[in-house]
Structure formats: structure tokens, C-alpha cells
Design an enzyme around this catalytic site. Sequence first.
Site, PDB file in Angstrom:
ATOM      1  N   CYS A  39       0.822  -1.218   0.000  1.00  0.00           N
ATOM      2  CA  CYS A  39       0.000   0.000   0.000  1.00  0.00           C
ATOM      3  C   CYS A  39       0.855   1.266   0.000  1.00  0.00           C
ATOM      4  CB  CYS A  39      -0.918  -0.001   1.221  1.00  0.00           C
ATOM      5  SG  CYS A  39      -1.871  -1.511   1.335  1.00  0.00           S
ATOM      6  N   HIS A  80      -4.260   6.343   1.586  1.00  0.00           N
ATOM      7  CA  HIS A  80      -4.431   5.037   0.948  1.00  0.00           C
ATOM      8  C   HIS A  80      -5.821   4.522   1.303  1.00  0.00           C
ATOM      9  CE1 HIS A  80      -4.277   0.873   0.095  1.00  0.00           C
ATOM     10  NE2 HIS A  80      -4.216   0.537   1.370  1.00  0.00           N
ATOM     11  N   ASN A 127      -9.916  -1.798  -1.870  1.00  0.00           N
ATOM     12  CA  ASN A 127      -8.525  -1.449  -1.577  1.00  0.00           C
ATOM     13  C   ASN A 127      -7.657  -1.961  -2.725  1.00  0.00           C
ATOM     14  OD1 ASN A 127      -5.856  -1.560  -0.697  1.00  0.00           O
ATOM     15  ND2 ASN A 127      -6.385  -2.143   1.398  1.00  0.00           N
TER      16      ASN A 127
HETATM   17  N1  ACO Z   1     -18.310 -11.538   5.796  1.00  0.00           N
HETATM   18  C1  ACO Z   1     -18.996 -11.904   6.896  1.00  0.00           C
HETATM   19  N2  ACO Z   1     -18.397 -12.148   8.094  1.00  0.00           N
HETATM   20  C2  ACO Z   1     -17.068 -12.010   8.162  1.00  0.00           C
HETATM   21  C3  ACO Z   1     -16.297 -11.629   7.035  1.00  0.00           C
HETATM   22  C4  ACO Z   1     -16.971 -11.398   5.820  1.00  0.00           C
HETATM   23  N3  ACO Z   1     -16.317 -11.022   4.699  1.00  0.00           N
HETATM   24  N4  ACO Z   1     -15.015 -11.573   7.423  1.00  0.00           N
HETATM   25  C5  ACO Z   1     -14.968 -11.894   8.722  1.00  0.00           C
HETATM   26  N5  ACO Z   1     -16.207 -12.167   9.174  1.00  0.00           N
HETATM   27  C6  ACO Z   1     -16.626 -12.553  10.527  1.00  0.00           C
HETATM   28  C7  ACO Z   1     -15.507 -13.165  11.323  1.00  0.00           C
HETATM   29  O1  ACO Z   1     -15.406 -14.542  11.033  1.00  0.00           O
HETATM   30  C8  ACO Z   1     -15.970 -12.898  12.746  1.00  0.00           C
HETATM   31  O2  ACO Z   1     -16.928 -13.860  13.079  1.00  0.00           O
HETATM   32  P1  ACO Z   1     -16.996 -14.434  14.593  1.00  0.00           P
HETATM   33  O3  ACO Z   1     -17.293 -13.227  15.443  1.00  0.00           O
HETATM   34  O4  ACO Z   1     -18.090 -15.437  14.510  1.00  0.00           O
HETATM   35  O5  ACO Z   1     -15.633 -15.007  14.859  1.00  0.00           O
HETATM   36  C9  ACO Z   1     -16.674 -11.546  12.657  1.00  0.00           C
HETATM   37  O6  ACO Z   1     -16.981 -11.367  11.250  1.00  0.00           O
HETATM   38  C10 ACO Z   1     -15.835 -10.405  13.137  1.00  0.00           C
HETATM   39  O7  ACO Z   1     -14.551 -10.494  12.559  1.00  0.00           O
HETATM   40  P2  ACO Z   1     -13.427  -9.476  12.874  1.00  0.00           P
HETATM   41  O8  ACO Z   1     -12.208  -9.830  12.067  1.00  0.00           O
HETATM   42  O9  ACO Z   1     -13.269  -9.320  14.331  1.00  0.00           O
HETATM   43  O10 ACO Z   1     -14.106  -8.161  12.271  1.00  0.00           O
HETATM   44  P3  ACO Z   1     -13.626  -6.686  12.370  1.00  0.00           P
HETATM   45  O11 ACO Z   1     -14.672  -5.890  12.975  1.00  0.00           O
HETATM   46  O12 ACO Z   1     -12.240  -6.582  12.936  1.00  0.00           O
HETATM   47  O13 ACO Z   1     -13.540  -6.293  10.834  1.00  0.00           O
HETATM   48  C11 ACO Z   1     -11.878  -5.923   9.145  1.00  0.00           C
HETATM   49  C12 ACO Z   1     -12.646  -6.968   9.957  1.00  0.00           C
HETATM   50  C13 ACO Z   1     -12.834  -5.169   8.240  1.00  0.00           C
HETATM   51  C14 ACO Z   1     -10.846  -6.631   8.288  1.00  0.00           C
HETATM   52  C15 ACO Z   1     -11.226  -4.968  10.161  1.00  0.00           C
HETATM   53  O14 ACO Z   1     -10.454  -5.659  11.112  1.00  0.00           O
HETATM   54  C16 ACO Z   1     -10.375  -3.957   9.502  1.00  0.00           C
HETATM   55  O15 ACO Z   1     -10.885  -3.029   8.922  1.00  0.00           O
HETATM   56  N6  ACO Z   1      -9.072  -4.071   9.638  1.00  0.00           N
HETATM   57  C17 ACO Z   1      -8.162  -3.120   9.051  1.00  0.00           C
HETATM   58  C18 ACO Z   1      -7.383  -3.789   8.073  1.00  0.00           C
HETATM   59  C19 ACO Z   1      -7.545  -3.255   6.684  1.00  0.00           C
HETATM   60  O16 ACO Z   1      -8.277  -2.359   6.361  1.00  0.00           O
HETATM   61  N7  ACO Z   1      -6.789  -3.877   5.863  1.00  0.00           N
HETATM   62  C20 ACO Z   1      -6.770  -3.519   4.512  1.00  0.00           C
HETATM   63  C21 ACO Z   1      -5.516  -3.952   3.948  1.00  0.00           C
HETATM   64  S1  ACO Z   1      -4.180  -3.241   4.777  1.00  0.00           S
HETATM   65  C22 ACO Z   1      -4.169  -1.719   4.398  1.00  0.00           C
HETATM   66  O17 ACO Z   1      -4.420  -1.401   3.306  1.00  0.00           O
HETATM   67  C23 ACO Z   1      -3.921  -0.827   5.516  1.00  0.00           C
END
Ligand code: ACO
Length: 331
Positions: A113, A258, A288
Site C-alpha cells: 500500500c 491510501h 482497496n
Molecule cells: N463476511 C462476513 N463475516 C465475516 C467476514 C466477511 N467477509 N469476514 C470476517 N467475518 C466474521 C468473522 O469470522 C468474525 O466472526 P466471529 O465473530 O463469529 O468469529 C466476525 O466477522 C468479526 O470479525 P473481525 O475480524 O473481528 O471483524 P472486524 O470488525 O475486525 O472487521 C476488518 C474486519 C474489516 C478486516 C477490520 O479488522 C479492519 O478493517 N481491519 C483493518 C485492516 C484493513 O483495512 N486492511 C486492509 C488492507 S491493509 C491496508 O491497506 C492498511
Amino acid sequence: MRNALISGIGHHVPDRVVTNFDLEKMMDTSNEWILERTGIQMRRWVSEGDTLSGLAHSAAIKALEMAGKKPGDIQFIIFASLASDHEFPGGGCFLQEKLGIPGVPAMDIRNACSGFLYGLSVADQFIKTGMYDTILLIGAEIQSTSLDLTTRGRDVSVIFGDGAGAAVIIPTDNKEKGVLTTHLHADGRFANKLWADAPSVNDNPRISKELVETDRIYPKMEGRFVFKHAVSRFPEVIHEALAAAGYSKDDLDLVIPHQANSRITEAVAHQLRLGMDKMYSNIERYGNTTAASIPIAMSEAVEQGLIKDNSLVCLASFGAGFTWASALIRW
Ligand code: ACO
């Protein structure tokens, strides 16, 4: 010493639109979950026949047109991407061949990124020293072909999109214009928080049965860990750029972060005490796109008149490595 000026910017995304509803048919996910957690409504994914260098070439032609330059004017190509058309070499040489400019140096940058901003910093140094007068900087990515499109990979796969952005960079003697400052950082201790452990091209002969069966070929991310670091590193590196150039956040016309996740962008705006009207966002349409996200966003912001002559713009990134970076630009 001369400053580096972006004199042309362009972008290109594949035609194929993949909505959250399309993803619902591939894995156990929902439009509501994706929208609420990331702000993404759709993304562009490549179709058969699309190549990374092809996307980059289309973006480059638009940037060259805006700059009033021809491919033959390019003296140096910097190509930021995690991907390539083949296992190696990197995408820069394939783009150079498409542009028909043999002999022109092509450098590849794999800083995810932050790749475009690492490339911008390199371009800035080469312009400042007088080494080159016309540099083509690319941020391009094809993520879709390496994702795990089953429910197992849903936390990562719903986030990423494909696309390309390009910038033509030339010198200016006006010290108030162009790239005012750039700042690069990395912390390899967290490399495995957002990575692909093993090669991920499906027909790659280096992939063993064991690697495939243990799903190490797919991108993995500790989402919450990445989120926590992103929301502190973005404001930190934006402040670093403002301080280095002697500006305050109130001087900014636009921040182009980004496009990682709309919740990250909102948290960064909140910490900087900036309105969302100062934060460019197009993640709802493209997801992204890793190295391509900043140049695509900057190209759109110019098209939409949000960046005009003299605008003060801060570019900022955070991503795999971890790496993070910023650049302050007077347009
Ligand atoms: N659809 C439905 N459910 C999902 C999905 C999906 N695509 N993905 C995960 N889940 C479920 C998980 O299995 C979990 O279920 P559980 O509670 O039964 O175990 C639940 O949703 C919650 O999962 P978390 O990973 O805790 O969800 P969170 O609220 O953290 O959101 C996310 C996940 C969106 C990835 C978040 O952590 C985030 O935004 N992280 C930042 C990372 C990012 O943006 N990365 C991009 C690439 S890096 C960069 O460019 C910076």
C-alpha cells in the site's frame, strides 16, 4: 535544487464490476457486513486477458496526455506493485515494452500500500539531483487472482480490488510547488500480520501440494491488529510531513489516504480534527487497490476539481511490511 512536480496523472480500472452481492454468491458473507465494516460497495476485478502491465499502460497513456509528453520522453520508469505479469521480472519491464521505449531503466517497488509513495520519494530524489527530467511513476495492482474466494478467505478477499494509476514527474524551479517533502517508514516485526506466506499464482510450479493444502498461498491479515496500527501511523506520518514543510493541518486542501477501509479514514480524520470533506474517499467503488489506490484517488480528485492549481495535498499510506509513508504536495 529543483522540486519534483506531478505534471500528469491518470488511472485505469478493469471493466468488470464485482458487487458485494456477487461475493455473497461465492462465499458466506453479506452486503451489510462488508459495507458496515469497510465502506466498500463494489470493486473492479480483471477478466481473462487483462494484465498488470496492460492496466498500467492505459493509466500511463492518460498521464502522459495530461503532461503533454510522449512515451519517448520518459527517462525512468518506477513501477510499484505486489504483482507482475509473470513470476519475474517485475511489471516495469513489461510496461516499458508496451510503451516501446527499450533501454529506458525500469525499477520495481514491492512496498504494498505504500509502494506509490516510496516510488514518489525515489522520483523526487532523482529529479532533485538532476539525474532525470521525466519520470513515469506507476502504482498498479491485480489482487483478485490471488485471493481465496471461499468462506475461509472472506475477511481478506472482500477488501481488495484491481486497478492502476500513473503520474508523470518533471522538475520545476519554483520551490513553492511540487513535492515539498516525503517520509518513509517500515517495521518488519509485523510482516506476518498482513502477508502471503508463499507464491500464489495458481499454475506456479514452485507451489507444492503441501503449501496449497495448508492454504499458505493466500493473503492473510490480522485485521484488528492492522487497524490499530493504521489509525495511529496515518496521523503520525501526516503530522511529520506538515511539520517538515512548516504547515499545519488547517493549510491542507485535501488529504488522500491510501484507501484501506472507510472506518480507518474516518478515524484518521477524527484524530487530525479534519472534516470528511478534506479526506478523499473512493473505496466504496474500488475497494482497496493497494499500490494503485493513491494515484487512482489523486487522478479522480483532479478530474473532479478537488485538486486545483496551488492546492496543498497530503498523500499518506499504511500497509503490509508494515510500511507507512507520506508526501506533501503543492499542486
Ligand atoms: N463476511 C462476513 N463475516 C465475516 C467476514 C466477511 N467477509 N469476514 C470476517 N467475518 C466474521 C468473522 O469470522 C468474525 O466472526 P466471529 O465473530 O463469529 O468469529 C466476525 O466477522 C468479526 O470479525 P473481525 O475480524 O473481528 O471483524 P472486524 O470488525 O475486525 O472487521 C476488518 C474486519 C474489516 C478486516 C477490520 O479488522 C479492519 O478493517 N481491519 C483493518 C485492516 C484493513 O483495512 N486492511 C486492509 C488492507 S491493509 C491496508 O491497506 C492498511
